[in-house]
Scaffold this active site. Structure first.
Site, short mmCIF file in Angstrom:
data_model
loop_
_atom_site.label_atom_id
_atom_site.label_comp_id
_atom_site.label_asym_id
_atom_site.label_seq_id
_atom_site.Cartn_x
_atom_site.Cartn_y
_atom_site.Cartn_z
N GLY A 101 0.80 -1.55 0.22
CA GLY A 101 -0.39 0.47 -0.15
C GLY A 101 0.79 1.07 -0.43
CD GLU A 133 0.66 -5.56 -2.17
OE1 GLU A 133 1.83 -6.18 -2.66
OE2 GLU A 133 0.09 -4.80 -2.11
C1 HXC Z 1 1.96 -3.59 10.42
C2 HXC Z 1 3.86 -3.28 10.33
C3 HXC Z 1 4.49 -3.32 8.87
C4 HXC Z 1 3.05 -3.11 8.12
C5 HXC Z 1 6.77 -3.33 9.04
N1 HXC Z 1 5.61 -3.17 10.45
N2 HXC Z 1 5.39 -2.99 8.14
N3 HXC Z 1 3.03 -3.60 10.24
N4 HXC Z 1 1.89 -3.89 8.65
N5 HXC Z 1 3.16 -3.44 6.70
C6 HXC Z 1 6.19 -3.39 11.85
C7 HXC Z 1 6.53 -4.85 12.22
O1 HXC Z 1 5.53 -5.47 12.59
C8 HXC Z 1 7.85 -3.79 12.67
O2 HXC Z 1 7.07 -3.80 14.23
C9 HXC Z 1 8.03 -2.53 12.78
O3 HXC Z 1 7.36 -1.76 11.88
C10 HXC Z 1 9.87 -2.99 12.34
O4 HXC Z 1 9.65 -3.64 11.38
P1 HXC Z 1 10.17 -4.25 11.15
O5 HXC Z 1 10.13 -6.02 10.31
O6 HXC Z 1 11.29 -5.09 12.24
O7 HXC Z 1 11.88 -3.69 10.60
P2 HXC Z 1 12.42 -4.86 9.63
O8 HXC Z 1 13.29 -5.56 10.00
O9 HXC Z 1 13.56 -3.17 9.11
O10 HXC Z 1 11.96 -4.53 7.86
C11 HXC Z 1 11.36 -4.13 6.74
C12 HXC Z 1 10.23 -4.89 6.37
C13 HXC Z 1 9.54 -5.58 6.99
C14 HXC Z 1 11.11 -4.92 4.86
C15 HXC Z 1 9.60 -3.61 5.67
O11 HXC Z 1 8.81 -4.48 8.19
C16 HXC Z 1 9.13 -5.90 5.49
O12 HXC Z 1 8.38 -6.41 5.17
N6 HXC Z 1 6.78 -5.14 6.25
C17 HXC Z 1 5.75 -6.02 5.26
C18 HXC Z 1 6.01 -4.97 3.55
C19 HXC Z 1 4.78 -5.33 3.65
O13 HXC Z 1 4.16 -6.37 2.87
N7 HXC Z 1 3.91 -4.77 2.83
C20 HXC Z 1 2.71 -5.28 1.87
C21 HXC Z 1 1.44 -5.02 3.34
S1 HXC Z 1 -0.38 -5.27 2.86
P3 HXC Z 1 7.48 -4.88 15.89
O14 HXC Z 1 6.29 -3.53 16.84
O15 HXC Z 1 6.44 -5.37 15.18
O16 HXC Z 1 8.53 -4.99 15.37
C22 HXC Z 1 -0.25 -3.83 1.88
C23 HXC Z 1 -1.68 -4.72 0.47
C24 HXC Z 1 -2.29 -3.32 0.45
O17 HXC Z 1 0.12 -2.99 1.78
C25 HXC Z 1 -3.66 -3.85 -0.14
C26 HXC Z 1 -4.41 -2.54 -0.25
C27 HXC Z 1 -4.36 -1.13 0.38
#
Ligand code: HXC
Length: 289
Positions: free
Chosen positions: A140, A163
């Site tokens: 997103g 995703e």
């Molecule tokens: C909720 C999130 C988050 C997310 C990161 N965090 N991304 N929380 N939703 N999308 C939180 C983590 O849980 C963590 O908190 C904190 O942020 C730091 O993240 P880390 O993973 O510890 O950091 P790092 O190891 O540096 O990795 C960074 C990252 C990774 C590569 C960006 O966080 C990641 O892969 N995030 C998810 C990315 C993703 O899949 N995005 C798509 C989402 S689905 P805590 O408290 O747990 O330690 C989407 C659908 C859209 O967007 C559909 C329509 C809008």
């Protein structure tokens, strides 16, 4: 007792107040929890929205996106604002929709409640919007950037639609806007593998228009906003509408709309002023009329 305490320890008030500011970053109106909102530029004519949920890498929870919508509504009607910049932090523009918030949602809730439909507000703003992307723009987050009209990227920015790794697909324009921006092969690769692209690859493929050093990104984006804001707001809105039509219409329909909007500029004082200023060899002074 509290007043007595403050008389002797007045600095406590500053501590309490700055702690409160930390927890609740508020703008002048005081209604925002997840974003910082202000006006930037020498003439204060650039609306500035900074996503501010650092602990979650600016994951786009419902509250955050509602606040972005409210800030955009306010800038849309603010006669001083001619362009808007949306940015995040150096580490993350936004790491996507909030996965923790989505984890237990059912199909019935999503479909029945038109889940995330309000995100669309970003793409319906009439004023030009610039995304200044440092760090992660994932899921997103990438979609939010692509809803904006111009994307500037910091040198270390990373764009991706991961995703598929979560068992879902992009739901806010990722499969559509990314494909139009970078072409089918790269969009397919990103959407099907979840692999990210760098700022350099994003520039090469046409997703972003400029790469800047990390610490200069925001000021460059604001400068671009100031340039846009110095033109007629009315005519800028028409230009934006015309370019956006290229994504919706056939070439013939798009050209027709463009011609009608071009004709419409002749109904404005600003078109007259712009051409008169050129002929009189002076700078135009647009009144947005
Ligand atoms: C909720 C999130 C988050 C997310 C990161 N965090 N991304 N929380 N939703 N999308 C939180 C983590 O849980 C963590 O908190 C904190 O942020 C730091 O993240 P880390 O993973 O510890 O950091 P790092 O190891 O540096 O990795 C960074 C990252 C990774 C590569 C960006 O966080 C990641 O892969 N995030 C998810 C990315 C993703 O899949 N995005 C798509 C989402 S689905 P805590 O408290 O747990 O330690 C989407 C659908 C859209 O967007 C559909 C329509 C809008």
């Amino acid at each position: 007792y509290f007043i007595y305490f403050l008389l002797f320890y007045p600095h406590t008030l500053i501590l309490v107040s700055s702690y409160h500011q930390c927890l609740f970053p508020l703008h002048a109106g005081g209604q925002y929890e997840y974003i910082l909102v202000e006006k930037r530029g020498e003439k204060n004519n650039v609306g500035f929205i900074q996503l501010n949920r650092p602990k979650a890498l600016n994951a786009l929870c419902d509250g955050l996106m509602r606040e972005v919508g409210q800030a955009l509504d306010a800038f849309e009607v603010d006669g001083d604002v001619g362009a808007i910049v949306i940015t995040g932090s150096d580490r993350a523009f936004a790491a996507g929709a909030d996965i923790k918030e989505m984890q237990n949602r059912t199909f019935q809730e999503c479909y029945g409640g038109n889940f995330l439909a309000h995100w669309n507000r970003v793409s319906t703003v009439k004023k030009p919007v610039i995304a200044a992307v440092n760090g992660f723009a994932l899921g997103g987050g990438c979609e939010l950037a692509m809803m904006c009209d111009i994307i500037y990227a910091g040198e270390k920015a990373q764009f991706g639609q991961p995703e598929i790794l979560l068992g879902t697909i992009p739901g806010a324009g990722g499969t559509q806007r990314l494909t139009r921006a970078v072409g089918k092969s790269l969009a397919m690769e990103m959407v099907l593998t979840g692999d990210r692209i760098s700022a350099q690859e994003a520039k090469q493929s046409g997703l972003v228009s400029k790469i800047c050093p990390v610490d200069q990104l925001v000021s460059e984006a604001v400068k671009c906003g100031e340039k846009i804001a110095s033109n007629s707001k009315l005519v800028s809105a028409m230009a934006k509408e015309a370019v956006n039509a290229a994504f919706e219409l056939t070439l013939a329909e798009g050209n027709r709309l463009e011609k009608r909007l071009f004709h419409a500029t002749f109904a404005t004082d600003d078109r007259k002023e712009g051409m008169t200023a050129f002929v009189e060899k002076r700078k135009a002074s647009f009144q947005d009329k």
